[in-house]
Design a protein around this motif. Structure first.
Motif, PDB file in Angstrom:
ATOM      1  N   UNK A 257       0.835  -1.205   0.000  1.00 30.11           N
ATOM      2  CA  UNK A 257       0.000   0.000   0.000  1.00 30.11           C
ATOM      3  C   UNK A 257       0.872   1.259   0.000  1.00 30.11           C
ATOM      4  N   UNK A 258       1.623   1.442  -1.100  1.00 37.49           N
ATOM      5  CA  UNK A 258       2.542   2.577  -1.169  1.00 37.49           C
ATOM      6  C   UNK A 258       1.814   3.918  -1.132  1.00 37.49           C
ATOM      7  N   UNK A 259       0.645   3.982  -1.724  1.00 36.42           N
ATOM      8  CA  UNK A 259      -0.058   5.260  -1.861  1.00 36.42           C
ATOM      9  C   UNK A 259      -1.216   5.405  -0.880  1.00 36.42           C
ATOM     10  N   UNK A 260      -1.339   4.471   0.076  1.00 36.72           N
ATOM     11  CA  UNK A 260      -2.276   4.629   1.180  1.00 36.72           C
ATOM     12  C   UNK A 260      -3.728   4.347   0.871  1.00 36.72           C
ATOM     13  N   UNK A 261      -4.015   3.671  -0.234  1.00 34.21           N
ATOM     14  CA  UNK A 261      -5.426   3.426  -0.556  1.00 34.21           C
ATOM     15  C   UNK A 261      -6.085   2.518   0.484  1.00 34.21           C
ATOM     16  N   UNK A 262      -5.431   1.390   0.785  1.00 37.24           N
ATOM     17  CA  UNK A 262      -6.029   0.465   1.745  1.00 37.24           C
ATOM     18  C   UNK A 262      -6.025   1.043   3.157  1.00 37.24           C
ATOM     19  N   UNK A 263      -4.970   1.810   3.488  1.00 39.87           N
ATOM     20  CA  UNK A 263      -4.951   2.448   4.798  1.00 39.87           C
ATOM     21  C   UNK A 263      -6.075   3.453   4.952  1.00 39.87           C
ATOM     22  N   UNK A 264      -6.342   4.227   3.885  1.00 37.80           N
ATOM     23  CA  UNK A 264      -7.451   5.180   3.937  1.00 37.80           C
ATOM     24  C   UNK A 264      -8.783   4.458   4.034  1.00 37.80           C
TER      25      UNK A 264
END
Length: 490
Positions: free
Chosen positions: A154-161
């Protein structure tokens, strides 16, 4: 050959830059709504001086069991029973469990996934296809035993968001459950107060009926003695049906109030058939004199609206991250063979590992439309929060204003009742001294009964304001993460 290889190496970055330039982009899409500040809705801010007549902050706190301040054990039992078995609270708990499950699912996307596969097949291979001899036309068994795994980086934070959005929704659902609890407690208390008001008004109406029956008897005697006319008799008799009608209407209200309370507590309609509270027996708790500074932090509905804003912010972040590359690692290892007797041999081992990259280049506007929709949802959540805090401040201000007004009305009514009771006492003394007749006593008592009705109405209104103010100040609930879920771990 070296010059050709060098040309390819120089061409690769140019092609990559061209692809990135032509891919979908989120530019030009941004939210417009702004969160309201506390000062803009009339709440004191940190460090601002409190009004001279404002009480200490603790005076505005609402206990979790604030209804016990009314001192009625029957009311306490009814509220406890409602909070334990109400279908509306069960529905709120189910929604919370659903939101927590969604948060658990979002949390799982950040971790590696591992799967096991087993496949045993007996099949005949085609003779006219791309199957070479000796498989063509033969019947063989094939076997597969394999472990496969994947991990999305998740380099760009999609799943974290997405996880944070799910956590925000779960927190909002927890706040909604607390808001439902506070609302149910308020409804029970207000219903109980309405029942007490009706019960006390019924007692006054029954005394009024008895008084008017005495008055009619005296008027009939006076007509027989030639002291009054038939007109006075008709007037005295006309008040009886009207009073009986009022009594029946109050009995109906009492029955309906009992049914409503039973339904709120998930009880049979006749479960409270003997409930007969009295306004006079319910003390009024103390009231705050001003809006509390931390009002917005204690109301569950405002907290739910704020968490929905947070969830919407994260949803926008997840939608924006979909414009960037999706990088994942996949791998597998296992045994595969044609012929089950070969499955467990060393030569049947197979494995593989490698990265995968997905970059949206052209999607006909799907990603931009998704981002625009999430951004609109964020604007809607912000405005919903703004509406919630404006409504919360107004509710408290309304109840404080009503409390002050009712207190002044009670003061004036008490003076009027004192005057009526004084006139009644003098009329009774004159009658006992032989200076007046009993009809004058009954007439004076009518004013006393009218003031008693007004006293009951105002006392019930004062208690009802207390219940509404307790709910407006948060209802004594606390919005906290529940243990054992991502909501509590983060």
């Amino acid at each position: 050959m070296n010059s050709c290889f060098s040309a390819r190496r120089a061409l690769l970055p140019a092609l990559l830059a061209l692809a990135l330039a032509g891919c979908a982009n989120p530019g030009g899409i941004a939210p417009h709504a702004q969160l309201r500040e506390a000062a803009s809705v009339g709440l004191p801010t940190a460090g601002a001086p409190a009004p001279a007549d404002a009480p200490a902050q603790a005076d505005a706190e609402v206990a979790a069991d604030w209804w016990r301040a009314f001192g009625d054990p029957a009311l306490d039992r009814l509220v406890d029973q409602a909070l334990a078995g109400s279908p509306s609270l069960g529905l709120a708990r189910a929604r919370l469990a659903r939101a927590q499950a969604a948060a658990e699912a979002a949390d799982a996307t950040l971790l590696p996934q591992l799967n096991a596969d087993a496949n045993l097949t007996r099949q005949r291979y085609t003779e006219t296809g791309a199957v070479p001899a000796p498989l063509a036309g033969s019947v063989r068994e094939t076997g597969l035993l394999q472990l496969s795994g994947s991990w999305e980086l998740d380099f760009f934070g999609r799943n974290g968001a997405a996880l944070q959005a799910a956590l925000g929704s779960a927190r909002a659902a927890a706040a909604d459950a607390q808001a439902a609890r506070a609302l149910l407690a308020q409804q029970i208390v207000r219903g109980w107060l309405q029942l007490a008001r009706t019960q006390d008004l019924l007692a006054v109406a029954e005394r009024t009926l008895a008084q008017r029956e005495q008055q009619r008897t005296l008027v009939i005697d006076r007509v027989s003695a030639g002291l009054d006319t038939r007109m006075e008799q008709y007037q005295a008799e006309g008040g009886l049906p009207e009073t009986r009608q009022q009594i029946e209407a109050l009995r109906e209200q009492r029955t309906l109030a009992r049914h409503a309370l039973a339904a709120l507590a998930a009880l049979p309609p006749d479960a409270l058939a003997d409930a007969a509270p009295s306004v006079a027996a319910l003390p009024a708790p103390a009231l705050p004199a001003a809006l509390p500074a931390d009002l917005l932090g204690r109301r569950a509905d405002v907290a739910a609206a704020r968490w929905r804003v947070e969830a919407a912010v994260q949803d926008v972040g997840a939608a924006r991250a979909q414009f960037y590359p999706n990088i994942s690692l996949t791998g597998f290892a296992g045994l595969s063979s044609i012929g089950l007797n070969n499955l467990l041999q060393a030569g049947s081992l197979q494995w593989g590992i490698g990265p995968a990259l997905h970059l949206p280049l052209f999607d006909a506007g799907r990603l931009r439309a998704n981002l625009a929709g999430r951004t609109a949802d964020l604007d809607a959540a912000v405005e919903s929060y703004n509406g919630a805090i404006v409504g919360a401040v107004r509710e408290v201000a309304d109840q404080l204003a009503s409390a002050r007004s009712v207190a002044l009305q009670q003061r004036e009514q008490a003076a009027a009742q004192q005057a009526a009771e004084g006139a009644y006492g003098i009329a009774l003394q004159r009658y006992r001294a032989g200076l007046g007749n009993y009809l004058q006593v009954l007439t004076a008592e009518s004013s006393v009964l009218a003031q008693r009705r007004q006293q009951v109405e105002l006392a019930a209104r004062a208690l009802d304001v207390q219940a509404q103010l307790a709910h407006a100040l948060g209802g004594g609930v606390a919005v906290e993460p529940l243990p054992g879920t991502p909501l509590a771990r983060r």
